[in-house]
Design an enzyme around this catalytic site. Structure first.
Site, short mmCIF file in Angstrom:
data_model
loop_
_atom_site.label_atom_id
_atom_site.label_comp_id
_atom_site.label_asym_id
_atom_site.label_seq_id
_atom_site.Cartn_x
_atom_site.Cartn_y
_atom_site.Cartn_z
NE ARG A 119 -2.02 1.25 3.58
CZ ARG A 119 -2.05 2.55 3.88
NH1 ARG A 119 -2.83 3.36 3.21
NH2 ARG A 119 -1.30 3.04 4.84
NE ARG A 149 -2.32 12.11 2.21
CZ ARG A 149 -1.56 12.58 3.19
NH1 ARG A 149 -1.00 13.76 3.08
NH2 ARG A 149 -1.40 11.88 4.28
NE ARG A 161 16.34 -2.47 8.52
CZ ARG A 161 15.37 -1.56 8.62
NH1 ARG A 161 14.18 -1.88 9.08
NH2 ARG A 161 15.59 -0.32 8.25
NE ARG A 175 14.72 9.43 9.18
CZ ARG A 175 13.62 9.34 9.89
NH1 ARG A 175 12.46 9.67 9.34
NH2 ARG A 175 13.63 8.94 11.14
CD GLU A 187 17.44 8.90 11.01
OE1 GLU A 187 16.84 8.00 10.38
OE2 GLU A 187 16.89 9.60 11.88
CE1 TYR A 226 9.63 1.29 14.82
CE2 TYR A 226 7.31 1.60 14.37
CZ TYR A 226 8.57 2.12 14.58
OH TYR A 226 8.75 3.48 14.56
CG ASP A 265 4.44 4.35 15.19
OD1 ASP A 265 5.66 4.56 15.14
OD2 ASP A 265 3.71 4.34 14.19
P1 FAD Z 1 12.62 1.67 24.89
O1 FAD Z 1 12.39 3.11 24.65
O2 FAD Z 1 13.68 1.00 24.12
O3 FAD Z 1 12.92 1.48 26.44
C1 FAD Z 1 13.45 0.29 26.98
C2 FAD Z 1 14.37 0.69 28.10
O4 FAD Z 1 14.78 -0.49 28.81
C3 FAD Z 1 15.66 1.34 27.61
O5 FAD Z 1 15.83 2.60 28.25
C4 FAD Z 1 16.76 0.36 28.02
O6 FAD Z 1 17.96 1.01 28.40
C5 FAD Z 1 16.11 -0.33 29.20
N1 FAD Z 1 16.67 -1.67 29.46
C6 FAD Z 1 16.80 -2.69 28.58
N2 FAD Z 1 17.36 -3.74 29.18
C7 FAD Z 1 17.61 -3.39 30.46
C8 FAD Z 1 18.21 -4.06 31.57
N3 FAD Z 1 18.69 -5.30 31.45
N4 FAD Z 1 18.30 -3.40 32.75
C9 FAD Z 1 17.84 -2.13 32.88
N5 FAD Z 1 17.27 -1.44 31.84
C10 FAD Z 1 17.16 -2.07 30.66
N6 FAD Z 1 7.37 6.05 17.35
C11 FAD Z 1 6.50 7.03 17.01
O7 FAD Z 1 5.34 7.01 17.46
N7 FAD Z 1 6.88 8.04 16.18
C12 FAD Z 1 8.13 8.14 15.66
O8 FAD Z 1 8.44 9.08 14.92
C13 FAD Z 1 9.07 7.11 16.00
N8 FAD Z 1 10.33 7.14 15.51
C14 FAD Z 1 11.20 6.14 15.83
C15 FAD Z 1 12.48 6.19 15.28
C16 FAD Z 1 13.39 5.19 15.59
C17 FAD Z 1 14.78 5.23 15.01
C18 FAD Z 1 12.99 4.11 16.42
C19 FAD Z 1 13.94 2.98 16.73
C20 FAD Z 1 11.72 4.07 16.97
C21 FAD Z 1 10.81 5.09 16.67
N9 FAD Z 1 9.53 5.08 17.23
C22 FAD Z 1 8.64 6.07 16.88
C23 FAD Z 1 9.09 4.03 18.18
C24 FAD Z 1 9.35 4.44 19.66
O9 FAD Z 1 10.74 4.63 19.84
C25 FAD Z 1 8.84 3.33 20.59
O10 FAD Z 1 7.44 3.22 20.48
C26 FAD Z 1 9.15 3.54 22.08
O11 FAD Z 1 10.32 4.22 22.31
C27 FAD Z 1 9.25 2.18 22.74
O12 FAD Z 1 9.33 2.34 24.14
P2 FAD Z 1 9.77 1.10 25.03
O13 FAD Z 1 9.62 1.54 26.44
O14 FAD Z 1 9.08 -0.12 24.61
O15 FAD Z 1 11.30 0.83 24.66
N1 UDP Z 2 9.99 5.12 1.46
C1 UDP Z 2 10.55 5.46 0.26
N2 UDP Z 2 11.01 6.74 0.08
C2 UDP Z 2 10.94 7.69 1.04
C3 UDP Z 2 10.35 7.34 2.28
C4 UDP Z 2 9.89 6.03 2.46
O1 UDP Z 2 10.65 4.64 -0.64
O2 UDP Z 2 11.38 8.84 0.82
C5 UDP Z 2 9.51 3.72 1.63
C6 UDP Z 2 10.63 2.79 2.08
O3 UDP Z 2 10.45 1.53 1.46
C7 UDP Z 2 10.40 2.66 3.56
C8 UDP Z 2 8.90 2.77 3.69
O4 UDP Z 2 8.51 3.66 2.64
O5 UDP Z 2 10.88 1.43 4.05
C9 UDP Z 2 8.43 3.30 5.04
O6 UDP Z 2 9.13 4.51 5.32
P1 UDP Z 2 8.85 5.42 6.57
O7 UDP Z 2 9.96 6.41 6.67
O8 UDP Z 2 7.48 5.92 6.49
O9 UDP Z 2 8.84 4.39 7.76
P2 UDP Z 2 9.89 4.01 8.85
O10 UDP Z 2 11.21 3.93 8.19
O11 UDP Z 2 9.80 5.10 9.87
O12 UDP Z 2 9.37 2.68 9.32
#
Ligand code: FAD
Ligand code: UDP
Length: 378
Positions: A179, A183, A256, A287, A312, A360, A362
């Site tokens: 998908r 738009r 990853r 990005r 990144e 994963y 959000d």
């Molecule tokens: P975490 O934030 O990973 O917290 C787990 C914690 O446990 C960590 O602080 C770690 O240090 C601790 N821990 C682990 N093992 C131990 C141990 N043995 N002892 C003590 N402490 C420990 N979501 C969105 O809604 N919007 C976004 O734009 C977005 N962008 C993202 C971009 C990236 C690159 C990534 C990776 C994720 C993104 N997310 C986003 C998702 C978001 O990060 C998660 O939903 C959220 O942070 C998960 O929270 P958590 O508490 O499950 O995990």
């Molecule tokens: N994507 C792309 N070009 C862009 C942005 C995203 O082709 O400029 C595709 C790419 O396959 C990526 C997917 O859309 O894996 C989801 O991207 P997005 O950034 O929305 O999600 P995230 O990486 O945060 O999971």
């Protein structure tokens, strides 16, 4: 009687939200984290007055009013709207694919012209497959072209996706992009959700608010003294890696990861937007994030003379790196199922969050999960 009702391992959004609701119900909690700070992956470091998202850019978005009202009751959120821009060989295109993108790509000015161009390109993609003797897309490359055509695939999808996954689009499964939002209106808002924004003052305010009045300890790894930590509380909420919890007895789950190259620059405005995707293969990063744009709008950007950017790089995960994204292939899904079966038999341990559930999440669904989980527990 133990000292605490709950020992919460991990102060990310899951652990912090859980602690907040537990405290509201009169439970005594201790939150520990092995990192030197609270907040898990939403943690921000303040550099030159800018909140830098140390573990990747985080934008909160949801359509759930209860979740939105709850987080706003902890800290007010700003009006940030995610509108990434794609840079392909020095030319800029708006995302997600909308009338602005189609105008930039083909010069078309009406939805009708845009639709005709998309249909023409889709038909060409189907014809190419037919000539190859196939009726269904066999891989992501074919799938993308059947959905949106060659021009957008080649300029905005191919390079970005190959960098992100470390594999050729022709070798990636079609279902990854079954998908693609298209738009036929001039709307650069990346999310379809009703609400989005960034906490005013940064994510640390959200975490501090959630953990207000709760005992916390950073630099404390559960596995360094498991017996001691376990002795402190009646129940454990574990948000770390589930395979580590069980001593990797069935083997290691795979992830990853992303490598961030951060720079502080002596310019108030580097790229004019929080997120710029580099969609050509030859630029090695996917990005560039310019953090100040998450919280400073219009002329406010110039109140702060410097800026912080993060490039990144999508990278294979090895031990010792941050585990960011679970790999939801067949082998890892089967391995996780084995650990989950062990977890399901536990009576005093709650496994939650992205590492413990190998999922994963959000941020908003995670908050929603804790809200419903906690209502179910009490
Ligand atoms: P975490 O934030 O990973 O917290 C787990 C914690 O446990 C960590 O602080 C770690 O240090 C601790 N821990 C682990 N093992 C131990 C141990 N043995 N002892 C003590 N402490 C420990 N979501 C969105 O809604 N919007 C976004 O734009 C977005 N962008 C993202 C971009 C990236 C690159 C990534 C990776 C994720 C993104 N997310 C986003 C998702 C978001 O990060 C998660 O939903 C959220 O942070 C998960 O929270 P958590 O508490 O499950 O995990
Ligand atoms: N994507 C792309 N070009 C862009 C942005 C995203 O082709 O400029 C595709 C790419 O396959 C990526 C997917 O859309 O894996 C989801 O991207 P997005 O950034 O929305 O999600 P995230 O990486 O945060 O999971």
């Amino acid at each position: 009687m133990k000292q605490y009702d709950y020992l919460i391992v991990g102060s990310g959004l899951f652990g912090s939200t859980f602690a907040h609701f537990a405290k509201r119900q009169g439970k005594k909690c201790l939150v520990i984290d092995k990192r030197p700070h609270l907040g898990g992956n939403v943690y921000c470091e303040n550099i030159e007055g800018i909140n830098v998202h140390k573990y990747g850019a985080h934008i909160f978005h949801t359509s759930n009013k209860e979740v939105w009202d709850f987080v706003n009751s902890i800290v007010e959120f700003n009006r940030y709207t995610n509108s990434p821009v794609a840079n392909y060989k020095g030319r800029l295109y708006n995302l997600p694919f909308n009338m602005n993108t189609f105008y930039q790509m083909w010069g078309v000015t009406t939805p009708e012209e845009a639709q005709a161009k998309i249909d023409e390109q889709k038909a060409e993609a189907v014809a190419r497959m037919k000539a190859d003797g196939v009726s269904e897309p066999r891989n992501l490359e074919e799938q993308a072209q059947v959905l949106i055509g060659k021009d957008i695939y080649e300029r905005l999808i191919k390079g970005y996706t190959e960098k992100q996954w470390g594999r050729k689009c022709a070798d990636l499964p079609a279902f990854i992009i079954k998908r693609l939002p298209v738009r036929l209106v001039f709307d650069n808002n990346y999310f379809n959700d009703k609400y989005q924004g960034i906490p005013i003052g940064g994510y640390n305010k959200l975490i501090d608010g959630l953990l207000y009045g709760i005992e916390t300890k950073t630099g404390a790894d559960f596995f360094n003294d498991r017996t001691y930590w376990e002795s402190l509380a009646d129940k454990i909420v574990f948000t770390g890696k589930i395979d580590e919890f069980y001593g990797y007895c069935f083997g290691k789950l795979n992830y990853r990861t992303v490598r961030f190259e951060q720079e502080t620059l002596d310019t108030p405005n580097y790229q004019g937007n929080a997120v710029v995707n580099y969609t050509e293969r030859d630029v090695p990063y996917t990005r560039v994030i310019e953090h100040k744009h998450f919280e400073m709008f219009g002329q406010e950007v110039y109140n702060c003379p410097q800026t912080v950017i993060s490039k990144e790089y999508s990278t294979e995960w090895h031990d010792g790196m941050e585990p960011y994204y679970p790999v939801n292939d067949a082998a890892n899904t089967a391995l996780y199922a084995k650990y989950k079966a062990l977890a399901d038999d536990e009576t005093n341990i709650i496994f939650g969050g992205r590492l413990a559930e190998y999922k994963y999440y959000d941020m908003a669904p995670l908050v929603e999960k804790v809200m419903s989980l906690y209502t179910g527990l009490v």
